[in-house]
Scaffold this active site. Structure first.
Site, mmCIF file in Angstrom:
data_model
loop_
_atom_site.group_PDB
_atom_site.id
_atom_site.type_symbol
_atom_site.label_atom_id
_atom_site.label_comp_id
_atom_site.label_asym_id
_atom_site.label_seq_id
_atom_site.Cartn_x
_atom_site.Cartn_y
_atom_site.Cartn_z
ATOM 1 N N ASP A 93 0.883 -0.880 -0.087
ATOM 2 C CA ASP A 93 -0.524 0.281 0.073
ATOM 3 C C ASP A 93 0.855 0.794 -0.263
ATOM 4 O OD1 ASP A 93 -2.323 2.106 0.026
ATOM 5 O OD2 ASP A 93 -2.934 0.713 1.615
ATOM 6 N N GLN A 191 -11.487 7.098 -5.115
ATOM 7 C CA GLN A 191 -12.335 7.874 -4.381
ATOM 8 C C GLN A 191 -13.578 8.100 -4.692
ATOM 9 O OE1 GLN A 191 -11.293 6.920 -1.373
ATOM 10 N NE2 GLN A 191 -8.679 5.757 -1.598
ATOM 11 N N GLY A 219 -11.433 4.262 0.164
ATOM 12 C CA GLY A 219 -12.234 4.605 0.818
ATOM 13 C C GLY A 219 -13.380 4.095 1.253
ATOM 14 N N ASP A 269 -8.036 -7.698 0.825
ATOM 15 C CA ASP A 269 -6.568 -7.706 1.941
ATOM 16 C C ASP A 269 -7.534 -7.211 3.371
ATOM 17 O OD1 ASP A 269 -6.383 -4.425 1.064
ATOM 18 O OD2 ASP A 269 -5.481 -4.906 3.435
ATOM 19 N N CYS A 307 -11.887 -27.874 8.144
ATOM 20 C CA CYS A 307 -11.158 -27.471 7.825
ATOM 21 C C CYS A 307 -9.414 -28.823 7.820
ATOM 22 C CB CYS A 307 -10.881 -26.274 9.254
ATOM 23 S SG CYS A 307 -9.045 -25.503 8.392
ATOM 24 N N CYS A 309 -6.097 -26.988 8.042
ATOM 25 C CA CYS A 309 -5.164 -26.532 8.644
ATOM 26 C C CYS A 309 -4.627 -27.653 9.196
ATOM 27 C CB CYS A 309 -5.379 -25.190 8.607
ATOM 28 S SG CYS A 309 -5.990 -25.081 10.301
ATOM 29 N N CYS A 312 -6.336 -27.208 12.877
ATOM 30 C CA CYS A 312 -7.744 -28.061 13.201
ATOM 31 C C CYS A 312 -6.706 -29.461 12.783
ATOM 32 C CB CYS A 312 -8.217 -27.841 12.135
ATOM 33 S SG CYS A 312 -9.199 -25.960 11.882
ATOM 34 N N HIS A 338 -5.105 -20.910 10.718
ATOM 35 C CA HIS A 338 -6.353 -21.287 10.732
ATOM 36 C C HIS A 338 -7.202 -20.187 10.255
ATOM 37 C CE1 HIS A 338 -10.467 -22.575 10.671
ATOM 38 N NE2 HIS A 338 -10.807 -21.436 11.367
HETATM 39 N N1 PRF Z 1 -6.731 3.618 0.355
HETATM 40 C C1 PRF Z 1 -5.166 3.376 0.418
HETATM 41 N N2 PRF Z 1 -4.906 2.164 1.073
HETATM 42 C C2 PRF Z 1 -6.173 1.850 1.141
HETATM 43 C C3 PRF Z 1 -8.021 2.326 1.677
HETATM 44 C C4 PRF Z 1 -7.755 3.277 0.840
HETATM 45 O O1 PRF Z 1 -8.614 3.773 0.274
HETATM 46 C C5 PRF Z 1 -8.005 1.393 2.050
HETATM 47 C C6 PRF Z 1 -10.317 1.322 2.646
HETATM 48 N N3 PRF Z 1 -10.616 1.129 3.007
HETATM 49 C C7 PRF Z 1 -7.801 0.883 2.797
HETATM 50 N N4 PRF Z 1 -6.260 0.423 2.490
HETATM 51 N N5 PRF Z 1 -4.207 3.627 -0.030
HETATM 52 ZN ZN ZN Z 2 -8.460 -24.719 10.372
#
Ligand code: PRF
Ligand code: ZN
Length: 375
Positions: A93, A191, A219, A269, A307, A309, A312, A338
């Protein structure tokens, strides 16, 4: 021969799709869930655990790695994959979101965002060019552009100005590293807050620049209600280019992920599986289990009989409860193994269901397991 950045869709079922994304460190099958490794490590989990779980790509944070240990230091170690010994794909990110969530004193200007380190209070400036350079030092497979994640409740005028800035920053990120320069992909982040026309504007501006390798919906999951999030998700996902990977940032619960896939999203994520693992909240085929409860004290059965894993296969609910109550660090690891397996099983099951044309009934199972889910 596939090139880095190639994304092939193998099957669709309604709006849901399953495909393969090629990166410099191998392929990622989509839809995919990316475990979060903020500082380069997925908390409590070693790379060989990640391999066993079947993780295909993990997420790292530019903000944290820039502040500590420093992206130059990581670059001198050969990049993040060499440094943390995870040799498969990594998405980073951009730092925008972390600056906004961890800093109250940040200042946003055309040039970039100024903030103070949450570690020592020192002052820093993230520009679009800077976050690309940091992510290049980390040698991220998928870099994200600098954006402003508009806070929930922002008014329309603010949100409109902000999305235009995010668009200009995206252009500067791309210009700092033209497409195809080397093996690092770059995704744009749309956004627009909770205004459909602004969301459409942001998507039109960013997808109008054809030279991004993928597009994210940013966002969302910022404090809005579930129906508000779903409305925006289902409105926006189909507006993102069908031929490129679509990423829903920071989302979410198993049912959110299923909804995202149903709307046509390919990548997710969230800290939920790992954070909840450390709180003793475990996801199972019959819903959430709070392992600290007394009812598990002498329960010799596996956490989730469905599961496969390591946790488990090997341990009883009674033992997992004991480890949690005793605050043993092994509890973090076993619970995280898990929960991550559960989230990865969710996307693996989705891929199979899409390929077989049974995604609607697959989704229905999740709606039954997680009725009227709030968090
Ligand atoms: N911008 C960036 N990372 C993020 C978000 C975003 O809007 C969000 C919003 N849920 C999570 N991680 N750069
Ligand atoms: Zn498991």
């Amino acid at each position: 021969m596939a090139n880095i950045g190639d994304f092939s869709i193998l099957a669709t079922d309604g709006a849901a799709r399953t495909g393969v994304l090629h990166t410099a460190h191998g392929v990622v099958q989509t839809p995919i869930f990316m475990p979060v490794g903020t500082v380069g490590s997925v908390k409590a989990i070693a790379p060989d655990d990640l391999e066993d779980i079947g993780a295909e790509i993990i997420l790292g944070n530019t903000y944290h790695l820039y502040l500590r240990p420093g992206d130059d230091l990581v670059a001198r170690r050969g990049g993040l994959h060499e440094f943390n010994a995870w040799r498969k794909p990594i998405l980073t990110d951009s730092g925008g979101f972390q600056v906004f969530s961890l800093n109250e004193l940040r200042k946003i200007e055309e040039e970039g965002v100024t903030f103070r380190s949450h570690l020592d209070g020192s002052k820093h400036l993230f520009t679009p060019e800077k976050v690309v350079s940091i992510q290049r030092n980390l040698n991220s497979d998928i870099m994200m552009v600098l954006d402003e994640c508009v806070p929930y409740g922002a008014d329309k005028a603010y949100t409109a100005r902000s999305l235009e800035l995010t668009t200009r920053w995206a252009r500067r990120c791309r210009d700092a590293y033209p497409q195809g320069s080397a093996g690092n992909l770059l995704f744009a982040i749309t956004q627009g807050g909770f205004f459909k026309d602004l969301r459409e504007r942001s998507i039109a501006q960013l997808t109008g620049m054809a030279d991004f390798d993928g597009f994210a919906l940013g966002g969302l999951s910022v404090g809005e209600s579930k129906p508000e999030m779903m409305e925006m998700l289902y409105h926006c996902a189909p507006l993102l280019p069908a031929e490129k990977p679509r990423y829903l940032m920071g989302v979410g619960t198993p049912l959110d992920i299923i909804n995202g896939i149903n709307a046509g999203i390919d990548m997710f994520d969230c800290v939920l599986p790992t954070r909840n693992a450390r709180n003793g909240t475990l996801y199972t085929s019959v819903g959430k289990v709070n392992i600290k409860r007394q009812e598990y004290a002498e329960d010799d059965g596996p956490l989730d009989p469905n599961c496969s894993c390591y946790t488990c296969r090997t341990f009883s609910r009674a033992y997992l409860r004991h480890l949690f109550q005793a605050k043993e660090i092994l509890s973090f690891r076993l619970n995280s193994i898990h929960n991550l397996t559960y989230f990865l099983d969710t996307v693996r099951g989705a891929r199979k269901a899409i390929a077989e044309g049974t995604f609607a009934s697959y989704m229905k199972q999740y709606e039954e397991i997680y009725p009227q889910e709030v968090v």
